[in-house]
Design an enzyme around this catalytic site. Structure first.
Site, PDB file in Angstrom:
ATOM      1  N   ILE A  38       0.942  -1.307   0.191  1.00  0.00           N
ATOM      2  CA  ILE A  38       0.025  -0.068  -0.018  1.00  0.00           C
ATOM      3  C   ILE A  38       0.762   1.245  -0.046  1.00  0.00           C
ATOM      4  CG2 ILE A  38      -1.479   1.343   1.448  1.00  0.00           C
ATOM      5  CD1 ILE A  38      -2.453  -1.664   2.602  1.00  0.00           C
ATOM      6  N   LYS A  39       0.518   2.155  -0.845  1.00  0.00           N
ATOM      7  CA  LYS A  39       1.277   3.361  -1.067  1.00  0.00           C
ATOM      8  C   LYS A  39       0.374   4.645  -0.622  1.00  0.00           C
ATOM      9  CE  LYS A  39       4.002   6.391  -4.013  1.00  0.00           C
ATOM     10  NZ  LYS A  39       3.020   7.493  -3.993  1.00  0.00           N
ATOM     11  N   VAL A  40       0.453   5.222   0.437  1.00  0.00           N
ATOM     12  CA  VAL A  40      -0.177   6.443   0.708  1.00  0.00           C
ATOM     13  C   VAL A  40       0.816   7.457   0.949  1.00  0.00           C
ATOM     14  CG1 VAL A  40      -2.281   5.160   1.704  1.00  0.00           C
ATOM     15  CG2 VAL A  40      -0.336   5.504   3.203  1.00  0.00           C
TER      16      VAL A  40
END
Lengths: 303, 303, 303, 303, 303
Positions: free
Chosen positions: D203-205
């Site tokens: 996950i990239k946030v």
């Protein structure tokens, strides 16, 4: 009757197409009264879909029976008969092989607004019914014109792979096209050219008026003038726009009018080098006797 | 004539592509007057679709005949000929193998408003006609730009699997792009970069002006200045945006202008490291003699 | 160099084929020393598969390296290079576009008894490697000859749909064919005719001897005599059996022999109207210098 | 270097995934300077697509050349390199196997308004280029967010069937999300949780601020307070939202800032239990020497 | 550890293959003790299928447990581990990413007579398990050799499209091959050459003896002599037959023998330019300690 030099020459324009497609095109060009002349008259019956049954068939109620339409096509000696699925199905067995058939694959109706048509048949249907080709309408300019073009692309690609010809009804409307422009000379020339670019075997357009519709085109037509009052000259321009006459183009007259006007139009098509006519309401809305007479007169002009 | 070191070097940029794709790219780069130089001039004829037949061919009516366009491409010795389906079909057999062909797979027309194009050909058509590749237009910025990009993705993926190259017409318009911005330096650089990111084998953009269009980009161009008045410097920036010159980029000049202006543009493309020109209306709208002279002069600059 | 009238005439024989196939055939006929003459010399290297590496390459060990074979094909100026998958793969990228390639799709080997071959490549491989066509061997007469013919049918159908030509090695053996009969005039004529009937673009047979093998054929050859001692007359008969010369036929000489014998055969092929030679061991088993000399001498005869 | 217990533990979270997917995840976690630590730094280069070439590469013009980006990824020892199709293609062969690759499958651009992206690559491309996984952006809240989610669903399903991991850029915007809310703690937590629910492998946030954006969420955050001024506490909350830390989460800092601020953020990510950073513009817009120094400093924090 | 020049050079031989395939080949060549040397030692465990479990594992009963075989492959630092479906499945998750895997796709057993193998795995299995490639046995000469070759053709085509390498066990037997001939120099050279022609990424053959088996080959080996008593010279000939050393070839020694003989063979392989060894029974039938010692000694020779 063997193929004539005229037909042989026409087939040569369709270079790169399969012998199967050429054989089907040849069947159309070698059938009926105009066989071998390179001219053709096609009986189309899509008005029932377009305008409803009563507006189409009440003037000549025997025409409610699809067999009547087959008989008209066969007895008159026209080159082919084009109609939507149901009409062709009701008669395809009884009259199998007696007249070249063209299955119209899309149809619009008058209950809905806007310029679009629904897919109503398949290439497989055309094969099943023994058709020589498919018919398809595009409305260049209309809201869904690009979708229609993309449907045509898919269907004509598939039809070609089965050796079927494609007849493209190219009818600009909507978008930048005015109501009068729908039969404008520049618009019809554009319509014919687009159909040719899309790979149509036979192009069907309306007979053009002398009106020039697109502002962007006016200076061109002024600089390179065409006699806008001469119907044959206008037809000639349409042929020019159709790969310099190397595509078959047939013309429709649109709304019914009197016989002498219609024959005058036919002579203009002939003199301008057009390949023929599509004659629907003017034939099936008359009594059979009158219809056979009219079609005979039309074919006399082309013969 | 075998491959030159220049061409060998260009092919090496397309690492990871199949030998089949490289062979087709090599066919283009080794054909005609500029064979082996790493430069190319392509004859495109999509104006009939874009602007209608009269505006395209009336100035030189022999060009209504698709064979004329093949002959022009072959006799002039340009590197390749790009056109929509119908135009390539009418001649593909007669001239099979005589000039590298690029099938334009989408086309717009002037009857409809808005910035979009319809799919008008298939990868299978390109194979059937013996093309070295496909052509495709995207309009970055336009309402349907993402749909066009996604169509390109599908078609170029399929084309690659058949060893066909893809030529991408990257023409920003609409969205945040102003009318003047359509040829703005920042916009054209962006257009070329996007085409490269999308896997284009050859990128086709308009020759950029010195205008910077996007507010967000202005500070960058002020901080890292380019001589906006120097056409060659502008071309050089486009090449930089095209993987530092590791993608083939060809430029179109747009609307017809006089010959000396056009040749000046060509010299700027050459001096800036561009790979060549796409010359359509400037060639097929002149008489054959004049067109051959112009194309010869253009190729003289690149040779 | 554009297509010559000779090549244009040859392509016209392949009527009904796609422009794509003709473009690939044209690429073969317009490449190398014999470009445009309608004659061709092809370098085939399937001996490694057929007889093992040492028997193939020990006489000229540089030929163990696949790049050498590409270089030989390119430097000699032969029309094309035909080989199985691995050989083409090792060089297809380095030499992409430099010589027309034919991927041999089946191969036999000397470790197994009987007359059959295994499928060793695919049409997709041919596309991936940028080939102009596929090659396929059939052994009419052999136990599995019908299976081989059916494989050919499938593969050439697929190849055609991608615009690839098919080159058929038609080598009768087994069944009613005696050992001497494998090169018998009646048998080779029969072999060429079957390949033509199977839709081969190019037919490859052995140079026929004056022997008549099938008892059933002897009375015919007595009644309609051919000068069995005249090699050119024998070649002429093979061309007659190949649709009266309307299919391209190339001949192989088989086991290596001395140069003057080989050139004499080549002159007979030329005089009999044959289209050319397939020269494998006689070229790659000699030193490069000698091989280039021999191929040059052979092409001198055809030029 | 074999797998460490840390990596073995991380892989155990992805229960039910295939060994193929785990092998690819392991390749990423065992590569470069941070191999085996369970932390990772990824170099992403999608700014060229997002903001145009000049705004991306003018500050460090060698970065216009895709090979430079590969070299930066390899020499710095980052864990992986993520980019759109064209950038990966130009170098995939030269640097095959030297750094784990992630193919970004959708991309937006600054010429068009609105929050959406176009599909620009395929899972087959990822396989062809030897990638360990695919990357995909969703904009929860945006007009087309459900379409983007559905595209992700299809592509990640397909990717998983090939053993490829999916990296999901989860960037809320539009809808009920305010501009400030795009980095609000509740929004980022929500974004991470949705990506986890959608089956993202990584996950990239964005690094969250202390802002709480949704009214509906405020009471919850008041009742169960988090120290909004403590960056590590905020990161810890994001990890909590990511299956209690059982999904790999990497953070991006967004627009360039000074080095000490950036390193402070990195320490917060580390202290909060985040898995690492995605560092794009902060690396490729500096000179190579400075970029290597920065990446080294960042990795020092995580090591 | 990054790729070495040696590995970079090896990858360059596989021109035209996808970056994906090269990345997987690189993974194999950059793993374990011999990483970067261009040499490799592979642990194959197909004896359970070939000879039954007791004959395979009774000498070292811990090897009945598939995890033991993974541990042996990992701890020894060999380049890769090759086995049939079940063996790889039992451990693929536990040891995901720790050693390059090769899924053997066909297997024979000792209960059936004749030389053939059954398909026992799929390319999809190889993807699911995270393998770098597939393994496949052909028996050139055997009754079903052509069917085996055709299965290989299909599977390796599919594997390539997924970026997987193919390792071909090429073991002539039956047909014209005598029992002694199965390891004859001419036969092994032929076996290696056929595997190369079939597109094998890595070729696995038996170490050849000095015997020449085929009558047809004897004169060639007399005319172009090789020192039949020199094992390194024999290996050198095999490499020559493998595209002049441009394919990776690994050798198996067959039945277990004493350690010093085995190491002598390994030195011959090294000196002759072979790429490495496949060592099965000699490792897993010994105690782990002895096996690790042996594999270490073997790798010392190659390092």
């Amino acid at each position: 009757m063997l193929r004539t030099e005229t037909v042989r020459n026409i087939l040569s324009w369709y270079e790169g197409e399969t012998p199967g497609l050429k054989a089907n095109l040849s069947r159309l060009l070698m059938h009926g009264r105009l066989a071998g002349t390179g001219r053709l008259v096609i009986l189309p019956v899509d008005q029932g879909f377009e305008h409803g049954p009563a507006r189409s068939f009440a003037p000549n109620p025997v025409a409610y029976d699809p067999h009547y339409l087959y008989e008209l096509a066969i007895e008159s000696g026209v080159s082919g008969y084009a109609a939507p699925l149901g009409l062709l199905e009701q008669g395809a067995d009884t009259f199998a092989g007696e007249v070249p058939l063209i299955l119209k694959l899309n149809s619009g109706n008058s209950l809905v607004s806007g310029n679009d048509q629904a897919l109503t048949g398949t290439v497989e249907d055309a094969m099943r019914l023994g058709c020589v080709g498919i018919g398809f309408t595009i409305y260049p300019g209309a809201e869904y014109s690009y979708e229609m073009i993309e449907e045509l692309r898919e269907l004509s690609h598939k039809a070609k792979s089965c050796g079927l010809i494609s007849v493209v009804w190219s009818y600009p409307r909507g978008g930048k096209v005015t109501k009068e422009g729908e039969t404008g000379l520049d618009i019809i020339a554009y319509a014919a050219h687009m159909a040719a670019l899309l790979g149509a075997t036979i192009i069907k357009v309306k007979l053009p008026s002398g009106h020039i519709d697109l502002d962007a085109a006016k200076s061109t037509y002024e600089k390179y003038p065409i006699d806008l009052n001469d119907a044959a000259a206008r037809v000639k321009h349409i042929m020019q726009a159709s790969f310099n006459g190397k595509r078959i183009v047939v013309f429709s007259g649109g709304a019914a009018k009197n016989t002498s006007e219609l024959l005058e139009e036919v002579r203009a098509i002939r003199d301008g080098g057009g390949n023929g006519s599509i004659i629907g309401r003017n034939s099936f809305q008359r009594s059979k006797e009158e219809a056979l007479k009219l079609l005979s007169d039309v074919m006399d002009v082309y013969a």
